[in-house]
Design a protein around this motif. Structure first.
Motif, PDB file in Angstrom:
ATOM      1  N   HIS A  21      -3.600  -8.636  25.748  1.00 39.15           N
ATOM      2  CA  HIS A  21      -4.554  -8.182  26.773  1.00 39.15           C
ATOM      3  C   HIS A  21      -5.537  -9.285  27.211  1.00 39.15           C
ATOM      4  CE1 HIS A  21      -6.953  -5.123  28.867  1.00 39.15           C
ATOM      5  NE2 HIS A  21      -8.028  -5.692  28.354  1.00 39.15           N
ATOM      6  N   HIS A  66      -6.073 -11.167  30.831  1.00 37.32           N
ATOM      7  CA  HIS A  66      -7.338 -11.291  31.584  1.00 37.32           C
ATOM      8  C   HIS A  66      -7.505 -12.729  32.102  1.00 37.32           C
ATOM      9  CE1 HIS A  66      -9.580  -7.578  31.679  1.00 37.32           C
ATOM     10  NE2 HIS A  66      -9.510  -7.373  30.393  1.00 37.32           N
ATOM     11  N   SER A  89     -15.494  -8.996  28.062  1.00 35.53           N
ATOM     12  CA  SER A  89     -15.055  -7.616  28.304  1.00 35.53           C
ATOM     13  C   SER A  89     -15.844  -6.684  27.398  1.00 35.53           C
ATOM     14  CB  SER A  89     -13.555  -7.509  28.023  1.00 35.53           C
ATOM     15  OG  SER A  89     -13.341  -7.624  26.642  1.00 35.53           O
ATOM     16  N   ASP A  92      -9.872  -3.679  33.728  1.00 35.70           N
ATOM     17  CA  ASP A  92      -8.505  -3.539  33.231  1.00 35.70           C
ATOM     18  C   ASP A  92      -7.519  -3.123  34.330  1.00 35.70           C
ATOM     19  OD1 ASP A  92      -9.297  -4.363  30.796  1.00 35.70           O
ATOM     20  OD2 ASP A  92      -9.395  -2.384  29.879  1.00 35.70           O
TER      21      ASP A  92
HETATM   22 ZN    ZN Z   1      -9.907  -5.694  29.329  1.00 32.26          ZN
END
Ligand code: ZN
Ligand code: KG4
Length: 334
Positions: A111, A115, A136, A303
């Motif tokens: 993840h 990003h 985040s 996201d």
């Molecule tokens: Zn995220």
């Protein structure tokens, strides 16, 4: 012919499906979850259930937007972690099902790396090496990016993430979850220098936000004790000042890291990179310091599956596939 990759993101409270071909995003659908608002934070079980409800309609919408069918896809990429284990399981199981049913490869995406790679989706794109501040809800990291699939964390937070500093401060002010976007909105009208909160004294490539949270708590308690209405009446100035403190910490660290590493191509990624004050300060500071700065499009900051599909395509080209026994990981080091 270029590969068609379907990406799935379900690490927290957004269900997203996107399709990517040749580095271009053909569709990117995101369903957010309002169910958590009344609890003041993401409730993992409710998030898992909402992902289960959302994932098929979101995927169908993404396929329809791109004018494609599932059988056109060359591989299925999903967020393996880090994130909430229940929500991750929904995306992972769904992706495995698609991969098995259509006999197409499965790709496990990180993840936080996704990003970072959001920077490379649309022009202008950075050159390597590139220094990315990834901020985040769960992470605050300085990442040196040497190539699409070659990156290294060179600094991170010792305690809370920048997004948590926003969300926890907002909670102390009595604002609903997620507080980050609300502090951004309310702070726009306020004076960022009206109140001051201390900056932490930590190593050059380290962050800390727990002291700020404590000082916001003390500030709110003290003001409320002498005047119950104070916080409500000065909400914009308080939000602007908290935002200024968080952003100052981030900008100072980014400047120190750039100096130390000798990298002048800098960017921000992750949910907090949607913050308008941070975006503005990065551009101003970049002009002053002679940096080349990069800020992803809003839709690729919070996201989204576009970044997962894009990263999946890079992994596809490198034949970095997962097998059906792959498990999601709540924690997954870089
Ligand atoms: Zn995220
Ligand atoms: O990357 P993200 O969408 O999810 C995670 O991977 O955690 O980041 C979510 C975080 C939350 O803490 C949210 O409050 C923060 O990003 N955020 C913002 C803004 N938009 C989202 N923080 C400050 N200002 C914003 N405009």
């Amino acid at each position: 012919m270029a590969a068609l990759i379907l990406g799935i993101e379900s690490s927290c409270d957004d269900t997203s499906v996107a399709i990517c071909r040749d580095g271009k995003i053909l569709s990117n659908r995101v369903a957010d979850q309002k169910v958590h608002q009344e609890y003041g934070g993401v409730v993992p079980e409710l998030a898992s259930r909402a992902h289960q409800e959302n994932i098929v309609p979101v995927m169908n919408a993404a396929l329809a937007d791109a004018g494609l069918a599932l059988s056109d896809m060359d591989a299925f990429a999903f967020t393996r972690g880090p994130g909430l284990i229940g929500p991750l399981l929904v995306g992972a199981s769904f992706a495995k099902g698609l991969s098995l049913a259509l006999a197409k490869p499965l790709i496990a995406v990180h993840h936080m790396k996704a990003h970072v790679l959001a920077h490379f989706i649309d022009d202008p794109i950075p050159e390597f090496p590139f220094l990315c501040l990834t901020v985040s809800g769960g992470h605050t990291q300085l990442v040196v990016v040497r190539d699409f699939l070659e990156m290294e964390v060179v600094g991170q937070t010792l305690d809370d993430a920048a997004g948590e500093a926003f969300d926890k401060s907002a909670k102390l002010l009595g604002l609903p979850y997620p507080g980050g976007p609300l502090i951004d909105k309310l702070g726009r009208e306020g004076d960022p220098l009206r109140f001051s909160f201390p900056e932490p004294d930590v190593g050059p490539l380290e962050f800390s936000f727990s002291g700020l949270k404590t000082s916001v708590l003390r500030f709110v308690q003290k003001k409320r004790a002498s005047d119950e209405a104070f916080v409500g009446q000065h909400m914009s100035d308080i939000c602007a000042s908290i935002q200024h403190s968080i952003v100052s910490i981030l900008m100072r660290k980014l400047a120190q890291a750039s100096e130390k590493l000798g990298i002048r191509q800098l960017g921000i990624a992750g949910g907090v990179s949607a913050n308008s004050y941070l975006r503005k300060q990065l551009i101003l500071k970049g002009e002053e310091a002679g940096w080349e700065v990069f800020v992803p499009d809003f839709q690729y900051c919070t996201d989204n599956a576009a970044m997962v599909a894009f990263t999946g395509e890079k992994q596809f080209a490198a034949a970095d596939f997962a097998d059906a026994s792959v498990e999601p990981l709540a924690r997954w080091p870089f």
